[in-house]
Structure formats: structure tokens, C-alpha cells
Design a protein around this motif. Sequence first.
Motif, PDB file in Angstrom:
ATOM      1  N   GLN A  20       0.883  -1.872  -0.497  1.00 56.35           N
ATOM      2  CA  GLN A  20       0.062  -0.136  -0.231  1.00 56.35           C
ATOM      3  C   GLN A  20       1.026   1.300   0.024  1.00 56.35           C
ATOM      4  O   GLN A  20       0.349   2.221  -0.166  1.00 56.35           O
ATOM      5  CB  GLN A  20      -0.946   0.178   1.069  1.00 56.35           C
ATOM      6  CG  GLN A  20      -2.184  -1.236   1.130  1.00 56.35           C
ATOM      7  CD  GLN A  20      -2.637  -1.512   2.184  1.00 56.35           C
ATOM      8  OE1 GLN A  20      -3.144  -1.415   3.233  1.00 56.35           O
ATOM      9  NE2 GLN A  20      -4.309   0.043   2.156  1.00 56.35           N
ATOM     10  N   GLU A 166      -5.192 -10.327   9.268  1.00 57.04           N
ATOM     11  CA  GLU A 166      -6.527 -10.473   8.431  1.00 57.04           C
ATOM     12  C   GLU A 166      -6.523 -11.620   7.367  1.00 57.04           C
ATOM     13  O   GLU A 166      -7.406 -11.526   6.660  1.00 57.04           O
ATOM     14  CB  GLU A 166      -6.770  -9.501   8.235  1.00 57.04           C
ATOM     15  CG  GLU A 166      -7.011  -8.197   8.972  1.00 57.04           C
ATOM     16  CD  GLU A 166      -7.871  -7.293   8.115  1.00 57.04           C
ATOM     17  OE1 GLU A 166      -8.299  -7.237   6.733  1.00 57.04           O
ATOM     18  OE2 GLU A 166      -7.584  -5.801   8.978  1.00 57.04           O
ATOM     19  N   CYS A 169      -9.204 -11.392   5.273  1.00 55.16           N
ATOM     20  CA  CYS A 169      -9.500 -10.679   4.049  1.00 55.16           C
ATOM     21  C   CYS A 169      -8.686 -12.032   2.807  1.00 55.16           C
ATOM     22  O   CYS A 169      -9.584 -12.030   1.830  1.00 55.16           O
ATOM     23  CB  CYS A 169      -9.048  -9.846   3.839  1.00 55.16           C
ATOM     24  SG  CYS A 169     -10.145  -8.440   4.977  1.00 55.16           S
ATOM     25  N   ASN A 221      -8.824  -9.390  11.855  1.00 57.73           N
ATOM     26  CA  ASN A 221     -10.031  -8.424  12.474  1.00 57.73           C
ATOM     27  C   ASN A 221     -11.589  -8.939  12.625  1.00 57.73           C
ATOM     28  O   ASN A 221     -12.598  -9.290  11.837  1.00 57.73           O
ATOM     29  CB  ASN A 221     -10.465  -7.967  10.396  1.00 57.73           C
ATOM     30  CG  ASN A 221     -10.461  -9.235   9.099  1.00 57.73           C
ATOM     31  OD1 ASN A 221     -10.216  -9.936   9.235  1.00 57.73           O
ATOM     32  ND2 ASN A 221     -11.813  -8.729   8.356  1.00 57.73           N
ATOM     33  N   ASN A 294      -7.915  -5.522  14.603  1.00 55.80           N
ATOM     34  CA  ASN A 294      -8.543  -4.597  13.362  1.00 55.80           C
ATOM     35  C   ASN A 294      -9.786  -5.047  13.283  1.00 55.80           C
ATOM     36  O   ASN A 294     -10.269  -5.428  13.316  1.00 55.80           O
ATOM     37  CB  ASN A 294      -8.151  -4.671  11.765  1.00 55.80           C
ATOM     38  CG  ASN A 294      -6.510  -5.102  11.477  1.00 55.80           C
ATOM     39  OD1 ASN A 294      -5.503  -4.434  12.464  1.00 55.80           O
ATOM     40  ND2 ASN A 294      -5.348  -5.690  10.613  1.00 55.80           N
ATOM     41  N   TRP A 334     -18.804   2.390   5.460  1.00 53.94           N
ATOM     42  CA  TRP A 334     -18.404   1.716   6.613  1.00 53.94           C
ATOM     43  C   TRP A 334     -19.434   2.602   7.663  1.00 53.94           C
ATOM     44  O   TRP A 334     -19.232   4.176   7.891  1.00 53.94           O
ATOM     45  CB  TRP A 334     -17.150   1.526   6.442  1.00 53.94           C
ATOM     46  CG  TRP A 334     -16.928   0.262   5.970  1.00 53.94           C
ATOM     47  CD1 TRP A 334     -17.845  -0.068   4.750  1.00 53.94           C
ATOM     48  CD2 TRP A 334     -15.939   0.210   6.154  1.00 53.94           C
ATOM     49  NE1 TRP A 334     -16.423  -0.870   4.230  1.00 53.94           N
ATOM     50  CE2 TRP A 334     -15.071  -0.979   4.845  1.00 53.94           C
ATOM     51  CE3 TRP A 334     -14.879   0.076   6.047  1.00 53.94           C
ATOM     52  CZ2 TRP A 334     -14.457  -1.473   4.005  1.00 53.94           C
ATOM     53  CZ3 TRP A 334     -13.818  -0.289   6.521  1.00 53.94           C
ATOM     54  CH2 TRP A 334     -12.845  -0.830   4.887  1.00 53.94           C
ATOM     55  N   GLU A 361      -4.992  -1.771  13.911  1.00 52.94           N
ATOM     56  CA  GLU A 361      -5.542  -0.696  13.097  1.00 52.94           C
ATOM     57  C   GLU A 361      -7.307  -0.523  13.136  1.00 52.94           C
ATOM     58  O   GLU A 361      -8.235  -1.694  13.974  1.00 52.94           O
ATOM     59  CB  GLU A 361      -5.785  -1.801  11.553  1.00 52.94           C
ATOM     60  CG  GLU A 361      -4.662  -2.046  10.452  1.00 52.94           C
ATOM     61  CD  GLU A 361      -4.709  -2.603   9.464  1.00 52.94           C
ATOM     62  OE1 GLU A 361      -6.243  -2.336   9.018  1.00 52.94           O
ATOM     63  OE2 GLU A 361      -4.770  -3.111   8.555  1.00 52.94           O
ATOM     64  N   GLU A 420      -5.742   1.925  -1.495  1.00 52.19           N
ATOM     65  CA  GLU A 420      -6.968   1.094  -0.704  1.00 52.19           C
ATOM     66  C   GLU A 420      -7.196   0.169  -1.508  1.00 52.19           C
ATOM     67  O   GLU A 420      -8.040  -0.096  -1.613  1.00 52.19           O
ATOM     68  CB  GLU A 420      -7.863   2.452  -0.255  1.00 52.19           C
ATOM     69  CG  GLU A 420      -9.416   1.681   0.755  1.00 52.19           C
ATOM     70  CD  GLU A 420      -8.935   0.874   2.087  1.00 52.19           C
ATOM     71  OE1 GLU A 420      -7.433   0.486   2.268  1.00 52.19           O
ATOM     72  OE2 GLU A 420      -9.336  -0.259   1.969  1.00 52.19           O
ATOM     73  N   TRP A 421      -6.260  -1.195  -2.074  1.00 52.21           N
ATOM     74  CA  TRP A 421      -6.574  -2.060  -2.346  1.00 52.21           C
ATOM     75  C   TRP A 421      -7.646  -2.194  -3.296  1.00 52.21           C
ATOM     76  O   TRP A 421      -7.143  -0.949  -4.050  1.00 52.21           O
ATOM     77  CB  TRP A 421      -7.253  -3.477  -1.208  1.00 52.21           C
ATOM     78  CG  TRP A 421      -6.389  -3.262  -0.300  1.00 52.21           C
ATOM     79  CD1 TRP A 421      -6.479  -3.372   0.822  1.00 52.21           C
ATOM     80  CD2 TRP A 421      -5.457  -4.411  -0.644  1.00 52.21           C
ATOM     81  NE1 TRP A 421      -5.170  -2.605   1.720  1.00 52.21           N
ATOM     82  CE2 TRP A 421      -4.817  -4.186   0.867  1.00 52.21           C
ATOM     83  CE3 TRP A 421      -4.066  -4.706  -1.300  1.00 52.21           C
ATOM     84  CZ2 TRP A 421      -3.364  -4.215   1.023  1.00 52.21           C
ATOM     85  CZ3 TRP A 421      -3.115  -5.195  -0.691  1.00 52.21           C
ATOM     86  CH2 TRP A 421      -2.210  -4.829   0.106  1.00 52.21           C
TER      87      TRP A 421
HETATM   88  C1  GBH Z   1      -8.238  -3.413   6.831  1.00 48.20           C
HETATM   89  O1  GBH Z   1      -8.889  -4.448   6.110  1.00 48.20           O
HETATM   90  C2  GBH Z   1      -6.438  -3.579   5.904  1.00 48.20           C
HETATM   91  O2  GBH Z   1      -5.947  -4.427   7.005  1.00 48.20           O
HETATM   92  C3  GBH Z   1      -6.236  -2.471   5.590  1.00 48.20           C
HETATM   93  O3  GBH Z   1      -4.864  -3.341   4.694  1.00 48.20           O
HETATM   94  C4  GBH Z   1      -6.862  -1.628   4.751  1.00 48.20           C
HETATM   95  O4  GBH Z   1      -5.888  -0.748   4.114  1.00 48.20           O
HETATM   96  C5  GBH Z   1      -7.911  -1.171   5.973  1.00 48.20           C
HETATM   97  O5  GBH Z   1      -8.543  -1.979   6.299  1.00 48.20           O
HETATM   98  C6  GBH Z   1      -8.441  -0.042   5.223  1.00 48.20           C
HETATM   99  O6  GBH Z   1     -10.204  -1.028   4.355  1.00 48.20           O
HETATM  100  O7  GBH Z   1     -17.873  -4.446   3.620  1.00 48.20           O
HETATM  101  O8  GBH Z   1     -19.504  -3.195   4.393  1.00 48.20           O
HETATM  102  O9  GBH Z   1     -19.176  -4.935   5.391  1.00 48.20           O
HETATM  103  C7  GBH Z   1     -10.197  -4.216   6.647  1.00 48.20           C
HETATM  104  C8  GBH Z   1     -11.070  -5.285   5.999  1.00 48.20           C
HETATM  105  C9  GBH Z   1     -13.115  -3.963   6.268  1.00 48.20           C
HETATM  106  C10 GBH Z   1     -13.236  -6.030   5.240  1.00 48.20           C
HETATM  107  C11 GBH Z   1     -14.357  -4.103   6.958  1.00 48.20           C
HETATM  108  C12 GBH Z   1     -14.124  -6.805   5.771  1.00 48.20           C
HETATM  109  C13 GBH Z   1     -16.663  -5.193   6.097  1.00 48.20           C
HETATM  110  C14 GBH Z   1     -16.930  -3.864   5.393  1.00 48.20           C
HETATM  111  N1  GBH Z   1     -12.446  -5.191   6.043  1.00 48.20           N
HETATM  112  N2  GBH Z   1     -15.372  -5.394   6.082  1.00 48.20           N
HETATM  113  S1  GBH Z   1     -18.466  -3.665   4.698  1.00 48.20           S
END
Ligand code: GBH
Length: 459
Positions: A20, A166, A169, A221, A294, A334, A361, A420-421
Motif C-alpha cells: 500500500q 486478517e 480477507c 479483523n 483490526n 462503512w 488497525e 486502498e486495495w
Molecule cells: C484492513 O482491511 C486492511 O488490513 C488494510 O490494509 C486496509 O487498508 C484497511 O483495512 C482499510 O480497508 O463490506 O461494509 O461489510 C479491512 C477489511 C473492512 C473487510 C470491513 C470487511 C466489512 C465492511 N475489512 N469490511 S462491509
Amino acid sequence: MTEFRFPEGFVWGAATAAYQIEGAATEDGRGPSIWDTFSRTPGKVFQGHTGDVACDHYHRYAADVAMMADLGLKAYRFSVAWPRIRPDGTGPVNPRGLDFYDRLTDCLLQHGIDPIVTLYHWDLPQTLQDTGGWTDRETAEHFADYAVAVHGRLGDRIRTWTTLNEPWCSAYLGYGNGVHAPGEQDAGAAFRAVHHLLLGHGLAARALRAAGAEVVGITLNPADVRPADPDSAADADAVRLVDGLHNRIFLDPLTGAGYPEDVLEHVSRLVEPDFIRDGDEKVIAAPIDLLGINFYSPTYVAGRPGGAGASAYPGTEGSVEFLPPTGPLTDMGWMIEPAALTRLLERIGRDYPGLPLIITENGGAFPDKTATEGPDDTGWVADTDRVAYLDGHLRAAHEAIARGVDLRGYLVWSLLDNFEWAEGYRKRFGIVHVDYLTQRRTPKESARWYQEVIARNGL
Ligand code: GBH
């Protein structure tokens, strides 16, 4: 006046991940990762953004570390890019890759910042994906070998080692719904990946311990899963299923209880779990000293068939509806509900006692209001929403500590705006603004606010 004081020695810091922020994607012998491939696949990442340059942190790490010191950070969580260390995933170590993390580590220590390593933040060497990636059992063994190689170079200076970031993920988004690299969409593959990620963690944790690592952990997470209607039995069933597939499938085996029966039963309906071999659960239960959490947002479910849109949880389509987020949202869409963090920390503290926790996180994506015109007169970028998000979640963390949870620290996501992926650069999580044209860094209001929180050890 400091109203919410944190315990003595509470760890304050920030987190990032290699793909990232680093850029330098082909430099010093780095091999390609699944994210290089994925980001180049049309339609996978917003506007075809890639991590080729990102924040150019690979070249700018020294200035970035000086900035961290200026902000008063006590700790910095970064990830090591496996394809820099072993460009083919296995085989000979690339010393120039290790050199970078060596320089970064020394620089952090010179500035009095404690390095916290993540060994895997999603950038699997592409060659390993070519032989099945995390669906292949051997990937777990290659991961442990790689962990030992990194420890061999940095173990004399780094205390805290975490294996995976995580795995939920990596498995569910990478192999289940395909939103992340490598983009596979196969329920069976997702569960094979869960198991091999956990196995890789266990093998690596054991090897790191044997090599003398002081603190060994993993970052999950975990989800705060809530029923749409607290009085509905069907919703309670949905909570149990999603909690099983999200939380217990990782936390139970990690803490020695093995996979939960109800989860195994669900998995068995989708794939023959013959990839779980005798003795694996013992490996996965390798003792850990620290659990990284996280947290971003709660999850609300109802016990009825879900709507359109692929659920990330294999096999829940016919029985679970994930409610659309309500109330205040971040730029990711979110839901913002700090009380969910208190609930989650308490639950983990209660159900998995004796495990020190650290928030590895927490943070929010918010558009930078002044980003288009550049920083304002004070040199800061106004991000009042982010300050409110962080303030709310820190109060929630403080509340969990007051209720007896053994929470040792808090690392904000993220130090910098970054890749951001699947969202590319359009979502900004940084407390420091990055102008991607000039690579200029500008601390936002939240960075100055956080600097004071750290200085006062509280709010
Ligand atoms: C983290 O992932 C990562 O570790 C990091 O690299 C990334 O940049 C950061 O968070 C921000 O995204 O789809 O509305 O139900 C977090 C990934 C976030 C996955 C919340 C599941 C569920 C929200 N997670 N998501 S929703």
C-alpha cells in the motif's frame, strides 16, 4: 484536562502495509506478487490503479520515519513484502530486499520508535499463486521458511513479530468472492485457504519462537456481529453462523480449542474438509503472546435469505441477510459505531481469556476537504470527521479497558493516505495527506490531534 487516561506504557502508534505504501515494485530484485497481477487485471481495481509507485515509501522511508518521530509515535507497524525477500516465494533469499527492512528498522530505532512487524499483509509471491497459493498446503511451509529468513536478519533488533494480517480477507475476499487478489470465486478454495493460512501461522509462530522471537502474535479483523432484531430466533441463528465463519473459525483453533463443530458442519456442506489433517490443529494452537485486532465497523445480520450482491461468507446466501449500513458512514460506506469496538473487545477478552490484545488497525476513510486546493494556511488538512471517528473509537477502547480488557495499545490506520486495495487511491485513510503527484506529505488535523493524545496518554 485529560478525562480518559490510558494505562502506563500504553503503546501508541500507526500502521501501514508494504504494497500500500512502498512502490518500487520492480526494484532491488523484488518479484511480482498477486497484487501486481490483480491490479493489472482490467476491472479489478478502481481505474486500474496499482502499487507501482504508491507513496514511494521505499525511497522516502527516512523522511517518513522522521515525521513519525515528530508526531510522537511510540510504535510503527509495517509489513514485510515476501516477494522482496524471496522473489519466487521459495528458493534463495534476496539480500537487497532484506537490506531495505534493515535500514527501516535501524532508522525507527534511532528515532525511538518500536517496530512491529507483520510478515504477511496480502502480497503473496505470484509464483506461489501459480501452484495454488493458499489453497495449496505447501504455501504454509514456504511461509514459515520466509518468516525465519526475515527473523534471521532482523531478530536481533525487533521484539514484536506478527504472522498474518486478517486471514479472513485473504481467504474470503481473495478466494471466496474474488474482490481481492488473487480474485478466485470458489467456496471450497476459501476454506482451504483459511486452513492453510492458519497452518502457515502456526508453523511460523513455532519457528519464530524457536529462533528466539520475544513476542509472537497474529492480527485478525474480528467482527462484532449483531442481530437486526434482538428478539428474533432466526436472527440469533444468523449471528451464530456469521460469528462462526468470521470469528470462531480463527480464534478457536488459534487458542487451542480446535475448529468449532457447527462451523465444520457448515464447511462440510460446501467442501470435503480433507485438507485438515491430524495434528494440524496442534500446530495452529502454537502459543501466542499477543492478538492484534483490526476494527472498522459492526456487522448486522438477519436470519432470512440475503438480497442480491455476493456475500463474502460462503454458504450464507440462502439464510443470512447482511443489513445495509445505517447512520453516519465513512467514505467507504462503512457504518460508524464506536460502541461496537467496546463490545468486541469485551467479548474477545471474555471468550479467549489470558491473551493480551492490541488494536493493530482502526481508522476511517474520509475525503480531505481541502485536498484539491492544497493544505490550508496552518499547513494542515482539515479532517474533522476523522478526528471524531478516532476520538469515538479511543473512548470505546478506553471503556473496554475500564471494564477489565487487557488492551495494550492502539495503532491508527493509517499513517499515510495509500493504495486502498480494490479502491485504489481514491479512498484516503491517512492522518497524513499524500499528494500523489509530488509525493508531498502534509499532516492533517487528525495527526496534530493524535500527537496531543499521545503526549497526554489520553483524551
Ligand atoms: C484492513 O482491511 C486492511 O488490513 C488494510 O490494509 C486496509 O487498508 C484497511 O483495512 C482499510 O480497508 O463490506 O461494509 O461489510 C479491512 C477489511 C473492512 C473487510 C470491513 C470487511 C466489512 C465492511 N475489512 N469490511 S462491509
